[in-house]
Design an enzyme around this catalytic site. Structure first.
Site, PDB file in Angstrom:
ATOM      1  CE  LYS A 264      -0.102   3.002  -8.570  1.00 29.58           C
ATOM      2  NZ  LYS A 264       0.671   2.428  -7.532  1.00 29.58           N
TER       3      LYS A 264
HETATM    4  N1  LIG Z   1      -7.346  -3.038  -6.430  1.00 27.26           N
HETATM    5  C1  LIG Z   1      -7.319  -2.113  -5.444  1.00 27.26           C
HETATM    6  N2  LIG Z   1      -8.439  -1.767  -4.508  1.00 27.26           N
HETATM    7  C2  LIG Z   1      -8.388  -1.019  -3.478  1.00 27.26           C
HETATM    8  N3  LIG Z   1      -6.935  -0.502  -3.217  1.00 27.26           N
HETATM    9  C3  LIG Z   1      -5.919  -1.006  -3.920  1.00 27.26           C
HETATM   10  C4  LIG Z   1      -5.869  -1.720  -5.005  1.00 27.26           C
HETATM   11  N4  LIG Z   1      -4.726  -1.811  -5.444  1.00 27.26           N
HETATM   12  C5  LIG Z   1      -4.031  -1.283  -4.740  1.00 27.26           C
HETATM   13  N5  LIG Z   1      -4.645  -0.586  -3.878  1.00 27.26           N
HETATM   14  C6  LIG Z   1      -4.229   0.215  -2.511  1.00 27.26           C
HETATM   15  O1  LIG Z   1      -3.578   1.321  -3.083  1.00 27.26           O
HETATM   16  C7  LIG Z   1      -2.697   1.832  -2.338  1.00 27.26           C
HETATM   17  C8  LIG Z   1      -1.512   2.142  -3.012  1.00 27.26           C
HETATM   18  O2  LIG Z   1      -1.041   0.937  -3.791  1.00 27.26           O
HETATM   19  P1  LIG Z   1      -0.090   0.613  -4.792  1.00 27.26           P
HETATM   20  O3  LIG Z   1       0.724   1.859  -5.379  1.00 27.26           O
HETATM   21  O4  LIG Z   1       0.942  -0.552  -4.479  1.00 27.26           O
HETATM   22  O5  LIG Z   1      -0.993   0.097  -5.948  1.00 27.26           O
HETATM   23  P2  LIG Z   1      -1.207  -0.989  -6.968  1.00 27.26           P
HETATM   24  O6  LIG Z   1      -2.340  -0.768  -7.966  1.00 27.26           O
HETATM   25  O7  LIG Z   1      -1.044  -2.129  -6.017  1.00 27.26           O
HETATM   26  O8  LIG Z   1       0.470  -1.026  -7.638  1.00 27.26           O
HETATM   27  P3  LIG Z   1       1.062  -1.933  -8.415  1.00 27.26           P
HETATM   28  O9  LIG Z   1       0.209  -2.876  -9.369  1.00 27.26           O
HETATM   29  O10 LIG Z   1       2.172  -1.354  -9.008  1.00 27.26           O
HETATM   30  O11 LIG Z   1       1.530  -2.915  -7.415  1.00 27.26           O
HETATM   31  C9  LIG Z   1      -2.284   0.659  -1.102  1.00 27.26           C
HETATM   32  O12 LIG Z   1      -3.120   1.313  -0.098  1.00 27.26           O
HETATM   33  C10 LIG Z   1      -3.242  -0.392  -1.957  1.00 27.26           C
HETATM   34  O13 LIG Z   1      -3.733  -1.478  -1.000  1.00 27.26           O
END
Ligand SMILES: Nc1ncnc2c1ncn2[C@@H]1O[C@H](COP(=O)(O)OP(=O)(O)OP(=O)(O)O)[C@@H](O)[C@H]1O
Length: 480
Positions: A264
């Site tokens: 994100k």
């Molecule tokens: N690239 C990815 N592929 C699969 N699952 C993901 C990925 N990135 C995050 N997730 C999963 O999505 C869920 C929500 O995570 P989160 O909201 O922290 O997203 P994020 O993309 O890591 O956000 P940020 O970049 O703000 O840390 C968690 O279960 C995390 O493991």
């Protein structure tokens, strides 16, 4: 120290959750994790919870939270408990659960399992560098662990900002059986005391996330494997609080085209972008379920079939890469599965105003197989109902290759209203001495501006005769 006995053989219904931070638009990796968690719950007849992890106030926003609900609903997911619908474990927003965290923090405190840490970010960074330089894995060096009561009091009186750390027991092994990766073992000596409350008073992910899962009755935590190394820490907290330890399934992160995990924070391809491009939720669902999960059925699956096909045992370990060509494949399949009414509704905004129902129906019949996105419908509507003012380079080349004489013949053969197109083309082929692509391609190019597209005869039935003539005449001039 093993969580196996607590994690397996649960007689309770499966309860899964999706717990994103509202700090950006959901990307495909998040969406895949949400979808798999949803399918696991639905397949088992269990419950699916949505929880918003908004303890990081600086990065969280109300708008992102609303977007998150809308995007998940658009994808076709629904949840049994969540911030927007409530439930027996409300609130489902971490910002509103502070009193609960305080209560559980004080339990850890009472058990002597926490201590305030006054180390500054600069001090921590130096310590980390030293450890790395010495070839050691970086972990908290324990500087504040053994402060005396007087030393702590003195620092608190001076008003030094204090985080709260969890005291990790020495010399133990935390083990658990991951649904995807099998048995995992972590030595607590490698973990280091970790922060559970930040200096600003907000609770850290390790703590609030684990406590909430336990209190909300989550039995399976399905999440990205970016969290694998967090799991032993969370198990230690749950054990210390005598809370139930869920099962864990860590699925490989979804990587972008550049090979880096989607995130994100980096504003990676969001569900929103794809929706605005005209991708359909069914395409996303069929694409995402196959990234990190193998389906028994190769073909397109509707929602019920997707749930029926899903199996936790078929989650894979391999890293999955977002592949636009695959998504386009599933988009094509999804479009093919739309009913005529759904299809018309989907492309309605791309059609020129004032078409009668018959023209609309004919248009759909003619172009449907050539439409992957609504913008394709716009392009074909322009070809059929508008003026032809653009030619793709290959079309122009085909027109010039055919030459002026070919179009002079064509104008004669297709020379009066109501000409039966197939017969006319046959006659043109004989007159011009051409057949196959040499005959069809220049005609298609002249009449549509493209060298590919829907079947020509039914498309031409939608064009006014004067327009057919005008296009052939234009091509004749282009071919000179
Ligand atoms: N690239 C990815 N592929 C699969 N699952 C993901 C990925 N990135 C995050 N997730 C999963 O999505 C869920 C929500 O995570 P989160 O909201 O922290 O997203 P994020 O993309 O890591 O956000 P940020 O970049 O703000 O840390 C968690 O279960 C995390 O493991």
């Amino acid at each position: 120290m093993s969580s196996d006995s607590m994690a397996s053989d649960s007689p309770d219904p499966l309860v899964t959750r999706f717990a994103p931070s509202p700090s950006g638009y959901l990307h495909l990796g998040n969406a895949r994790t949400a979808l798999l968690s949803y399918l696991a719950a639905r397949k088992a007849g269990g419950r699916f919870i949505l929880r918003v992890e908004d303890t990081d106030e600086a990065r969280s926003s109300e708008d992102f939270m609303m977007a998150l609900f809308a995007d998940l609903k658009w994808l076709g997911l629904d949840w049994d408990e969540g911030p927007d619908i409530g439930g027996p474990h409300a609130s489902y927003r971490q910002q509103e659960r502070r009193a609960i965290y305080d209560e559980y923090l004080s339990r850890l405190d009472a058990a002597g399992l926490t201590y305030p840490c006054f180390c500054t970010p600069a001090e921590l960074s130096i310590s980390r560098k030293r450890q790395l330089a010495a070839g050691q894995p970086p972990r908290y060096a324990g500087t504040c662990r053994n402060l005396t009561t007087e030393e702590r009091a003195e620092r608190l009186v001076r008003g030094l900002p204090a985080a709260l750390r969890f005291r990790v027991p020495d010399g133990q092994v935390v083990s658990f059986v991951d649904v995807v990766h099998g048995e995992q073992r972590f030595n607590t000596n490698d973990i280091g005391d970790f922060i559970i409350r930040r200096t600003d008073g907000s609770t850290a992910f390790f703590f609030s996330n684990a406590v909430d899962d336990a209190l909300m009755g989550v039995t399976l935590v399905l999440r990205g494997d970016d969290h694998m190394t967090n799991t032993p820490r969370q198990i230690l907290i749950l054990q210390a609080l005598n809370l139930r330890i869920p099962q864990y399934a860590h699925v490989a992160l979804l990587l972008g085209m550049d090979g880096a995990p989607l995130s994100k924070r980096h504003g990676d391809t969001s569900l929103r972008d794809l929706r605005e491009h005209g991708y359909l939720p069914g395409a996303l669902r069929n694409h995402l379920v196959r990234l990190g999960h193998s389906c028994v059925t190769d073909g397109w699956l509707d929602d019920a079939a997707l749930i029926a096909d899903f199996d936790l045992n078929r989650l894979g370990r391999a890293a999955a890469k977002f592949d636009e060509a695959q998504l386009r494949h599933w988009q094509k399949e999804t479009v093919a599965h739309l009913s005529t009414d759904e299809f018309v509704k989907w492309i309605a905004a791309e059609l020129p105003p004032g078409l009668d129902p018959q023209q609309r129906a004919q248009f759909v019949t003619v172009v449907r197989a050539n439409i992957e996105l609504p913008s394709d419908a716009r392009a074909w509507a322009k070809v059929i109902f508008g003026k032809l003012d653009e030619f793709e380079p290959t079309a122009l080349a085909a027109i010039r290759e055919a030459g002026e004489g070919f179009f002079t013949e064509a104008l004669q053969v297709i020379g009066h209203p109501g000409t039966e197109f197939k017969q006319a083309v046959k006659a043109l082929g004989q007159a011009a001495g051409k057949k196959g692509p040499a005959l069809f391609m220049p005609l298609r190019a002249a009449l549509t501006g493209f060298t590919h597209g829907p079947e020509l005869a039914p498309m031409l039935a939608l064009l006014p005769f004067a327009e057919v003539q005008a296009r052939l005449e234009h091509a004749r001039r282009l071919a000179v």
